[in-house]
Design an enzyme around this catalytic site. Sequence first.
Site, mmCIF file in Angstrom:
data_model
loop_
_atom_site.group_PDB
_atom_site.id
_atom_site.type_symbol
_atom_site.label_atom_id
_atom_site.label_comp_id
_atom_site.label_asym_id
_atom_site.label_seq_id
_atom_site.Cartn_x
_atom_site.Cartn_y
_atom_site.Cartn_z
ATOM 1 N N ASN A 1 31.982 40.285 23.186
ATOM 2 C CA ASN A 1 32.404 41.706 23.006
ATOM 3 C C ASN A 1 31.963 42.313 21.957
ATOM 4 O OD1 ASN A 1 34.164 43.770 22.735
ATOM 5 N ND2 ASN A 1 35.974 42.579 22.270
ATOM 6 N N LYS B 1 32.303 45.045 20.846
ATOM 7 C CA LYS B 1 33.253 46.428 20.329
ATOM 8 C C LYS B 1 32.153 47.592 19.927
ATOM 9 C CE LYS B 1 36.108 42.565 18.707
ATOM 10 N NZ LYS B 1 37.135 42.162 17.656
ATOM 11 N N HIS C 1 42.473 44.526 25.756
ATOM 12 C CA HIS C 1 42.119 44.129 24.227
ATOM 13 C C HIS C 1 43.195 44.225 23.321
ATOM 14 C CE1 HIS C 1 40.085 43.070 20.687
ATOM 15 N NE2 HIS C 1 39.291 41.975 21.336
ATOM 16 N N GLU D 1 43.036 45.309 20.369
ATOM 17 C CA GLU D 1 42.498 46.464 19.643
ATOM 18 C C GLU D 1 43.008 47.808 20.332
ATOM 19 O OE1 GLU D 1 38.465 45.493 18.729
ATOM 20 O OE2 GLU D 1 39.382 43.978 17.510
ATOM 21 N N GLU E 1 43.702 35.728 23.509
ATOM 22 C CA GLU E 1 43.098 36.004 21.981
ATOM 23 C C GLU E 1 44.255 36.432 21.260
ATOM 24 O OE1 GLU E 1 39.101 37.712 22.392
ATOM 25 O OE2 GLU E 1 40.314 39.406 22.549
ATOM 26 N N GLY F 1 38.594 38.246 14.530
ATOM 27 C CA GLY F 1 38.161 38.788 13.216
ATOM 28 C C GLY F 1 38.484 38.245 11.799
ATOM 29 N N SER G 1 37.732 34.454 16.413
ATOM 30 C CA SER G 1 36.931 33.969 15.457
ATOM 31 C C SER G 1 36.182 32.410 16.132
ATOM 32 C CB SER G 1 37.797 33.220 14.235
ATOM 33 O OG SER G 1 38.238 34.490 13.616
HETATM 34 P P1 PGA Z 1 36.199 37.852 16.958
HETATM 35 O O1 PGA Z 1 36.561 38.817 17.900
HETATM 36 O O2 PGA Z 1 35.602 36.810 17.552
HETATM 37 O O3 PGA Z 1 35.374 38.628 16.014
HETATM 38 O O4 PGA Z 1 37.417 37.052 16.379
HETATM 39 C C1 PGA Z 1 37.087 38.330 19.295
HETATM 40 C C2 PGA Z 1 37.493 39.532 20.077
HETATM 41 O O5 PGA Z 1 38.255 40.489 19.795
HETATM 42 O O6 PGA Z 1 37.381 39.584 21.222
#
Ligand code: PGA
Length: 248
Positions: free
Chosen positions: A10, A12, A90, A92, A161, A167, A206
């Site tokens: 992903n 983003k 997601h 976000e 997630e 993140g 992460s």
């Molecule tokens: P990350 O993000 O691996 O940077 O924690 C995962 C995601 O949001 O899909």
Amino acid sequence: MQRKALVAANWKMNGSAELAEQIISSLTDVTLDCEVLICPPATLLHCFSAQDALLLGGQNLSEHESGAYTGELSGALLSAAGARYVLIGHSERRQYQAESDEMICRKLQQAVAAGLTPVLCVGETLSERQQQKTEQVIAKQLAAVYAALPELLQNSVIAYEPVWAIGTGESATPEQAQATHAFIRQQLMAYQPTAANAVRILYGGSVNADNCAALFTQTDIDGALVGGASLKPAEFAQICISAKGTKE
Ligand code: PGA
């Protein structure tokens, strides 16, 4: 029921044509025993179009089929750009774009109608975990889609997630993730038992080259949804190499 390992990137709102080239070359000449899905910004999908070995996905799609929705992308448009998958719900987007469970359900319907495989993202926030509401939150997110439309499960991938792990550098432990993945599969059993056994449940939050192997050994972890580390070609290739085989 066989579940082939799947590693999804992903990106983003990151990346470039140069990064696409670097990712492609880091995955060439390595032996992979998993499927690899790249979800770049939609404007970069074309950079991967010649790569038969890589699956492509969008990061979002409209809840509408077509029409006067400036700036939105339909399932058909994503599909025409080479996508076969699409991330939906997601955290976000749930947080910053106020996506509700109902809207997410409509997006899943649009995805499946357009021939895309939805990757439904679910997960609890830190305060929900601290209040021991993880299972309640996830059960509600799953029910919003599959209680009403159990037939969509056979065309879905699920990504667990935990919001507190995204993140932050603080991944869930393999045991924590496995417990929630097992809960997700058990919840889905009530909606469509055969599809619940077959559905791939990815862990995201992460994931990196150091922690991925321990996560992948867990019974109900069928791969990963990788954010930050998917922008680092060598590390992402390492994660893909670690995801091996097929689970039953
Ligand atoms: P990350 O993000 O691996 O940077 O924690 C995962 C995601 O949001 O899909």
